[in-house]
Write a protein that holds these residues in place. Sequence first.
Motif, PDB file in Angstrom:
ATOM      1  N   THR A   1      49.984  47.822  35.714  1.00 39.54           N
ATOM      2  CA  THR A   1      51.384  48.242  35.601  1.00 39.54           C
ATOM      3  C   THR A   1      51.514  49.753  35.707  1.00 39.54           C
ATOM      4  O   THR A   1      52.470  50.279  36.298  1.00 39.54           O
ATOM      5  CB  THR A   1      51.981  47.754  34.277  1.00 39.54           C
ATOM      6  N   ALA A   2      50.537  50.476  35.144  1.00 36.38           N
ATOM      7  CA  ALA A   2      50.570  51.934  35.157  1.00 36.38           C
ATOM      8  C   ALA A   2      50.132  52.521  36.489  1.00 36.38           C
ATOM      9  O   ALA A   2      50.219  53.730  36.694  1.00 36.38           O
ATOM     10  CB  ALA A   2      49.684  52.478  34.044  1.00 36.38           C
ATOM     11  N   GLY A   3      49.645  51.657  37.402  1.00 39.17           N
ATOM     12  CA  GLY A   3      49.281  52.135  38.723  1.00 39.17           C
ATOM     13  C   GLY A   3      47.800  52.192  39.017  1.00 39.17           C
ATOM     14  O   GLY A   3      47.387  52.771  40.024  1.00 39.17           O
ATOM     15  N   ALA A   4      46.972  51.596  38.163  1.00 35.41           N
ATOM     16  CA  ALA A   4      45.527  51.605  38.386  1.00 35.41           C
ATOM     17  C   ALA A   4      45.183  50.831  39.653  1.00 35.41           C
ATOM     18  O   ALA A   4      45.705  49.735  39.889  1.00 35.41           O
ATOM     19  CB  ALA A   4      44.799  51.010  37.191  1.00 35.41           C
ATOM     20  N   THR A   5      44.301  51.398  40.451  1.00 35.32           N
ATOM     21  CA  THR A   5      43.861  50.752  41.681  1.00 35.32           C
ATOM     22  C   THR A   5      42.387  50.362  41.631  1.00 35.32           C
ATOM     23  O   THR A   5      41.897  49.656  42.511  1.00 35.32           O
ATOM     24  CB  THR A   5      44.083  51.676  42.889  1.00 35.32           C
ATOM     25  N   ASP A   6      41.686  50.826  40.613  1.00 35.86           N
ATOM     26  CA  ASP A   6      40.264  50.527  40.455  1.00 35.86           C
ATOM     27  C   ASP A   6      39.984  50.383  38.958  1.00 35.86           C
ATOM     28  O   ASP A   6      40.194  51.338  38.204  1.00 35.86           O
ATOM     29  CB  ASP A   6      39.413  51.655  41.054  1.00 35.86           C
ATOM     30  N   ILE A   7      39.546  49.206  38.535  1.00 37.11           N
ATOM     31  CA  ILE A   7      39.320  48.938  37.117  1.00 37.11           C
ATOM     32  C   ILE A   7      37.922  48.365  36.927  1.00 37.11           C
ATOM     33  O   ILE A   7      37.577  47.347  37.520  1.00 37.11           O
ATOM     34  CB  ILE A   7      40.366  47.952  36.542  1.00 37.11           C
ATOM     35  N   THR A   8      37.130  49.026  36.093  1.00 33.01           N
ATOM     36  CA  THR A   8      35.788  48.561  35.764  1.00 33.01           C
ATOM     37  C   THR A   8      35.764  48.130  34.313  1.00 33.01           C
ATOM     38  O   THR A   8      36.208  48.867  33.427  1.00 33.01           O
ATOM     39  CB  THR A   8      34.752  49.670  35.986  1.00 33.01           C
ATOM     40  N   VAL A   9      35.231  46.940  34.050  1.00 33.53           N
ATOM     41  CA  VAL A   9      35.061  46.434  32.685  1.00 33.53           C
ATOM     42  C   VAL A   9      33.571  46.349  32.395  1.00 33.53           C
ATOM     43  O   VAL A   9      32.821  45.726  33.149  1.00 33.53           O
ATOM     44  CB  VAL A   9      35.711  45.043  32.516  1.00 33.53           C
ATOM     45  N   ASN A  10      33.139  46.985  31.305  1.00 34.39           N
ATOM     46  CA  ASN A  10      31.754  46.888  30.860  1.00 34.39           C
ATOM     47  C   ASN A  10      31.703  45.975  29.647  1.00 34.39           C
ATOM     48  O   ASN A  10      32.295  46.265  28.612  1.00 34.39           O
ATOM     49  CB  ASN A  10      31.207  48.268  30.492  1.00 34.39           C
TER      50      ASN A  10
ATOM     51  N   LEU B   1      37.735  36.648  33.835  1.00 39.87           N
ATOM     52  CA  LEU B   1      38.242  38.015  33.930  1.00 39.87           C
ATOM     53  C   LEU B   1      39.314  38.127  35.007  1.00 39.87           C
ATOM     54  O   LEU B   1      39.239  37.474  36.060  1.00 39.87           O
ATOM     55  CB  LEU B   1      37.086  38.964  34.242  1.00 39.87           C
ATOM     56  N   HIS B   2      40.309  38.961  34.752  1.00 33.06           N
ATOM     57  CA  HIS B   2      41.372  39.222  35.714  1.00 33.06           C
ATOM     58  C   HIS B   2      40.747  39.619  37.061  1.00 33.06           C
ATOM     59  O   HIS B   2      39.832  40.446  37.106  1.00 33.06           O
ATOM     60  CB  HIS B   2      42.251  40.354  35.187  1.00 33.06           C
ATOM     61  N   PRO B   3      41.223  39.059  38.158  1.00 29.05           N
ATOM     62  CA  PRO B   3      40.599  39.317  39.467  1.00 29.05           C
ATOM     63  C   PRO B   3      40.711  40.758  39.942  1.00 29.05           C
ATOM     64  O   PRO B   3      39.993  41.155  40.879  1.00 29.05           O
ATOM     65  CB  PRO B   3      41.343  38.359  40.403  1.00 29.05           C
TER      66      PRO B   3
ATOM     67  N   ARG C   1      36.444  44.680  38.070  1.00 24.56           N
ATOM     68  CA  ARG C   1      35.023  44.434  38.311  1.00 24.56           C
ATOM     69  C   ARG C   1      34.309  44.434  36.970  1.00 24.56           C
ATOM     70  O   ARG C   1      34.660  45.186  36.066  1.00 24.56           O
ATOM     71  CB  ARG C   1      34.417  45.503  39.212  1.00 24.56           C
ATOM     72  N   LEU C   2      33.259  43.614  36.865  1.00 23.70           N
ATOM     73  CA  LEU C   2      32.564  43.434  35.594  1.00 23.70           C
ATOM     74  C   LEU C   2      31.131  43.944  35.679  1.00 23.70           C
ATOM     75  O   LEU C   2      30.397  43.608  36.607  1.00 23.70           O
ATOM     76  CB  LEU C   2      32.557  41.950  35.225  1.00 23.70           C
ATOM     77  N   ILE C   3      30.735  44.757  34.680  1.00 26.85           N
ATOM     78  CA  ILE C   3      29.339  45.140  34.500  1.00 26.85           C
ATOM     79  C   ILE C   3      28.798  44.257  33.383  1.00 26.85           C
ATOM     80  O   ILE C   3      29.289  44.290  32.255  1.00 26.85           O
ATOM     81  CB  ILE C   3      29.195  46.629  34.124  1.00 26.85           C
ATOM     82  N   ARG C   4      27.780  43.479  33.687  1.00 25.17           N
ATOM     83  CA  ARG C   4      27.336  42.418  32.790  1.00 25.17           C
ATOM     84  C   ARG C   4      25.812  42.427  32.657  1.00 25.17           C
ATOM     85  O   ARG C   4      25.098  42.701  33.609  1.00 25.17           O
ATOM     86  CB  ARG C   4      27.805  41.069  33.349  1.00 25.17           C
TER      87      ARG C   4
END
Length: 277
Positions: A48-57, A71-73, A76-79
Amino acid sequence: MRIYISADMEGVTGLVDAEDVQPGGRDYERGRLMMAEDVNAAVRGAITAGATDITVNDAHGPMRNILPESLHPAARLIRGKPKHMGMLEGLSPEHDAMICVGYHSRAGALGVLSHSFMGHEIEDMWLDGRPVGEIGLAHATAAAIGVALTVLTGDDCACTEMAAWDASVRTVAVKYARDRFAADLRPAEEARAAIEEAVAARLSAPPKASVAAAEAPSTLTVRWQSASVASTLLGIPGVTAADTRTIQAQGTLPSLYRLFGVWMRVASSLTNQPPYC
């Protein structure tokens, strides 16, 4: 806008016990889905805030808690593990902001599932003489990298701890501690809506962290439950003893954070203790 999310589990909506957050626990499978939903709320807010690249660790325990398909499509997930930077693996100066989801208060606090990194194996920690846990060390390390921590979610004790470190960080309390394994739970839909709203609002104009801290050395001190752990760690160059169970080292962040990860791997090899007791 590039956003980094570090996701722990103890501070997730609805979770209060080791059975909720440890693989093999009777409610762990439910807990890992609850974790994904809190993270997804943060991802939606970032979009919503405009993020175009999201990494989840995935930053909890075995670091294989979030099911990739949950996870939301857009993220990207670091696992998995080992990770050189543990809970902050993948964080870089290219990120515009960091979000901490599901965090908890430090060892000794009466927060839900409170501890510092290794359950009761770590009795206390200090950064430059100041009591610190996962929240403070993540904040300081991210600042040294040049990324501002903008939003943190967890129980009310975690939020209070965050505010003491940096009052500019937006916090979302998803539950209110009654004791270490009990909480007054915020309804799940309400909690996730609050996470989404807080992230969207805070990232509309994310602050830029100063990297000045990276230029000055810090001192990290850790008191272990076991004198054996402390004694063994003295074999690492630069580690000194404050007493039989307390060690310390100097260095610049984030290198000191990575060194601490080595300490934990050594400690894990010497102990076989459950994390909550």
